[in-house]
Scaffold this motif. Sequence first.
Motif, mmCIF file in Angstrom:
data_model
loop_
_atom_site.group_PDB
_atom_site.id
_atom_site.type_symbol
_atom_site.label_atom_id
_atom_site.label_comp_id
_atom_site.label_asym_id
_atom_site.label_seq_id
_atom_site.Cartn_x
_atom_site.Cartn_y
_atom_site.Cartn_z
ATOM 1 N N THR A 255 -9.486 30.008 2.157
ATOM 2 C CA THR A 255 -10.392 29.618 0.995
ATOM 3 C C THR A 255 -9.414 29.228 -0.135
ATOM 4 O O THR A 255 -10.227 28.010 -0.753
ATOM 5 C CB THR A 255 -11.047 31.010 0.496
ATOM 6 N N GLY B 259 -9.774 34.839 -12.980
ATOM 7 C CA GLY B 259 -9.538 36.001 -11.720
ATOM 8 C C GLY B 259 -8.733 35.480 -10.969
ATOM 9 O O GLY B 259 -8.622 34.464 -10.269
ATOM 10 N N GLY C 115 -7.034 36.959 -8.207
ATOM 11 C CA GLY C 115 -7.102 37.923 -7.075
ATOM 12 C C GLY C 115 -6.831 37.378 -5.698
ATOM 13 O O GLY C 115 -5.703 36.442 -5.784
ATOM 14 N N HIS C 116 -7.301 37.634 -4.786
ATOM 15 C CA HIS C 116 -6.475 36.994 -3.343
ATOM 16 C C HIS C 116 -6.976 35.599 -3.350
ATOM 17 O O HIS C 116 -5.925 34.946 -2.988
ATOM 18 C CB HIS C 116 -7.634 37.621 -2.434
ATOM 19 N N VAL C 117 -7.717 35.039 -4.117
ATOM 20 C CA VAL C 117 -8.031 33.412 -3.888
ATOM 21 C C VAL C 117 -7.492 32.791 -5.078
ATOM 22 O O VAL C 117 -6.483 31.908 -5.219
ATOM 23 C CB VAL C 117 -9.596 33.075 -3.860
ATOM 24 N N ASP D 194 -7.548 37.786 -16.382
ATOM 25 C CA ASP D 194 -8.378 38.779 -15.067
ATOM 26 C C ASP D 194 -8.620 40.039 -16.152
ATOM 27 O O ASP D 194 -8.120 40.300 -17.208
ATOM 28 C CB ASP D 194 -7.008 39.094 -14.262
ATOM 29 N N PHE E 56 -7.767 42.845 -15.136
ATOM 30 C CA PHE E 56 -6.540 43.960 -14.520
ATOM 31 C C PHE E 56 -5.044 43.149 -14.887
ATOM 32 O O PHE E 56 -5.232 41.578 -14.597
ATOM 33 C CB PHE E 56 -6.733 44.396 -13.240
ATOM 34 N N CYS F 92 -12.750 32.028 -10.310
ATOM 35 C CA CYS F 92 -12.401 32.661 -9.083
ATOM 36 C C CYS F 92 -12.603 34.290 -9.407
ATOM 37 O O CYS F 92 -11.882 34.872 -8.628
ATOM 38 C CB CYS F 92 -10.964 32.326 -8.867
ATOM 39 N N ALA F 93 -13.574 34.681 -10.136
ATOM 40 C CA ALA F 93 -14.013 36.147 -10.192
ATOM 41 C C ALA F 93 -15.354 36.255 -9.645
ATOM 42 O O ALA F 93 -15.589 36.392 -8.519
ATOM 43 C CB ALA F 93 -13.506 36.634 -11.757
ATOM 44 N N ALA G 215 -13.518 29.086 -6.675
ATOM 45 C CA ALA G 215 -14.095 29.821 -5.829
ATOM 46 C C ALA G 215 -15.047 30.689 -5.521
ATOM 47 O O ALA G 215 -15.783 31.138 -4.661
ATOM 48 C CB ALA G 215 -12.736 30.693 -5.010
ATOM 49 N N ALA G 216 -15.557 31.374 -6.794
ATOM 50 C CA ALA G 216 -16.378 32.191 -7.013
ATOM 51 C C ALA G 216 -17.803 31.987 -6.438
ATOM 52 O O ALA G 216 -18.335 30.654 -6.671
ATOM 53 C CB ALA G 216 -16.619 32.717 -8.482
ATOM 54 N N ASN G 217 -18.375 32.643 -5.825
ATOM 55 C CA ASN G 217 -20.028 32.492 -5.431
ATOM 56 C C ASN G 217 -20.970 32.564 -6.658
ATOM 57 O O ASN G 217 -20.497 33.087 -7.440
ATOM 58 C CB ASN G 217 -20.376 33.565 -4.100
HETATM 59 P P1 NAD Z 1 -10.764 39.633 -5.727
HETATM 60 O O1 NAD Z 1 -11.523 40.753 -5.817
HETATM 61 O O2 NAD Z 1 -9.492 39.666 -4.863
HETATM 62 O O3 NAD Z 1 -10.232 38.799 -7.073
HETATM 63 C C1 NAD Z 1 -11.337 38.558 -8.143
HETATM 64 C C2 NAD Z 1 -10.355 38.634 -9.339
HETATM 65 O O4 NAD Z 1 -11.281 38.616 -10.402
HETATM 66 C C3 NAD Z 1 -10.183 40.149 -9.592
HETATM 67 O O5 NAD Z 1 -8.702 40.346 -9.760
HETATM 68 C C4 NAD Z 1 -10.823 40.872 -10.657
HETATM 69 O O6 NAD Z 1 -9.982 41.650 -11.383
HETATM 70 C C5 NAD Z 1 -10.995 39.819 -11.525
HETATM 71 N N1 NAD Z 1 -12.116 39.654 -12.171
HETATM 72 C C6 NAD Z 1 -13.459 40.256 -12.260
HETATM 73 N N2 NAD Z 1 -14.168 39.964 -13.350
HETATM 74 C C7 NAD Z 1 -13.406 39.302 -14.089
HETATM 75 C C8 NAD Z 1 -13.787 38.877 -15.381
HETATM 76 N N3 NAD Z 1 -14.973 38.971 -16.079
HETATM 77 N N4 NAD Z 1 -12.719 38.109 -15.918
HETATM 78 C C9 NAD Z 1 -11.807 37.720 -15.375
HETATM 79 N N5 NAD Z 1 -11.398 38.270 -14.038
HETATM 80 C C10 NAD Z 1 -12.182 39.019 -13.440
HETATM 81 O O7 NAD Z 1 -11.719 38.494 -5.148
HETATM 82 P P2 NAD Z 1 -11.292 37.091 -4.088
HETATM 83 O O8 NAD Z 1 -11.327 37.344 -2.683
HETATM 84 O O9 NAD Z 1 -10.248 36.417 -4.839
HETATM 85 O O10 NAD Z 1 -12.624 36.110 -4.377
HETATM 86 C C11 NAD Z 1 -12.858 35.933 -5.592
HETATM 87 C C12 NAD Z 1 -14.150 35.097 -5.512
HETATM 88 O O11 NAD Z 1 -14.193 34.094 -4.683
HETATM 89 C C13 NAD Z 1 -15.444 35.964 -5.486
HETATM 90 O O12 NAD Z 1 -16.703 35.539 -6.274
HETATM 91 C C14 NAD Z 1 -15.502 35.658 -3.960
HETATM 92 O O13 NAD Z 1 -17.060 36.283 -3.596
HETATM 93 C C15 NAD Z 1 -15.542 34.353 -3.813
HETATM 94 N N6 NAD Z 1 -15.016 33.869 -2.540
HETATM 95 C C16 NAD Z 1 -14.019 34.402 -1.826
HETATM 96 C C17 NAD Z 1 -13.624 34.102 -0.592
HETATM 97 C C18 NAD Z 1 -12.711 34.738 0.085
HETATM 98 O O14 NAD Z 1 -12.089 34.134 1.233
HETATM 99 N N7 NAD Z 1 -11.867 35.768 -0.383
HETATM 100 C C19 NAD Z 1 -14.313 33.154 0.048
HETATM 101 C C20 NAD Z 1 -15.508 32.605 -0.466
HETATM 102 C C21 NAD Z 1 -15.704 32.926 -1.905
#
Ligand code: NAD
Length: 351
Positions: A155, A184, A186-188, A207, A209, A241-242, A263-265
Amino acid sequence: MSVFEHPEFDGHEHVAYYHDKPTGLKAIIAVHNTNLGPALGGCRMWPYISSQEALTDVLRLSKGMTYKSAMANLKLGGGKSVIIGDPRKHKTDDFMQAMGRFVESFAGTYYTAEDSGISVDDLRAMAKQSQYIAGVDAQYHYNSEVPDGNPAPSTAYGVFVGLQASVKYALNTDLKGIRVAIQGVGHVGYRLAKHLYDSGAELYVTDIFPDGVNRAVADFGATAVSPEAIYSLDVDVIAPCALGASINDETIPQIKAKVIAGAANNQLAREEMGEVLRQRGILYAPDYVINAGGVIDIFHQKMVSSNTALRKHIEQIGTTLCEIYTRASSESCATNRVANAIAEERFQNKG
Ligand code: NAD
């Protein structure tokens, strides 16, 4: 309200309810469209307050998967499953095996994978009862590393490629010196930051956190900012990406960036926000197009493929975005609307 009268009903092909008395499993599977191939979409477990709320979610999300797969050039349709329950309380191996039997009953018209509340271990339990579970045995990695079944690396690479193409289109430059704000880490988001750093971009991160932020500051020299400050930064790109709906009536007037690519949906609070962005001269990369690396990854893991084929497929995200931008410009239309139109042309005409 029955399914056919539901506001989110959109000609879905198959919607089924399942109750397994011994384990208490209650679930719904919705297959939106299979014109391009079998439906793929994750299994979400959530403590929905009613079956009506679960139905709304599964109808909406399954439709979204049809559009996503069509735009990712996948021979797949759209589907989704939801389990009504608290993932921290109600899951057992038998419970998940019952879900596997439900998936199996679709006889290959629906494949499931991971989503909120469902882990790889849950998928493994489901796979004891069904051959239509994706994301359990990862074989390929876009960068030839050892795959662990987590789609986030694919992703993030797709978002990187898409962001690069968007910057080239809007600003006619590569990423060196380009200022990118990542919401954000996180993972992505963290992985995206690494790709951008390697390409010479200047990073701003936020973020709720501190862990991800601290890592990005230490590893990539990123500048940490508060969650509220991210929108009004003097940057070239914002990468959400959050969570969803971060592009809304309140945030758009603050945005100075010329590109939104992350990345966010469901980034847009409402579809009309796409037109508002267009009128303000901000290029918006439609979320389900730029974040399709994960679904592309899951697709390749389920067939005979290779690391190279997976990588090339993810890289098509850049080409698809340019196709959207060119058409949006010639039709004076918002990029999210154009993406929907192209997806519909593809799945309604079977490719
Ligand atoms: P994740 O939970 O690992 O990371 C999201 C990060 O955003 C977290 O560290 C969280 O603390 C932070 N966050 C939450 N609210 C926030 C705010 N108001 N301000 C700043 N930071 C904030 O999720 P992920 O897997 O990295 O996915 C990120 C986004 O991408 C999500 O919307 C997810 O639906 C979308 N997505 C992910 C994938 C995937 O393969 N992981 C695929 C398609 C879409």
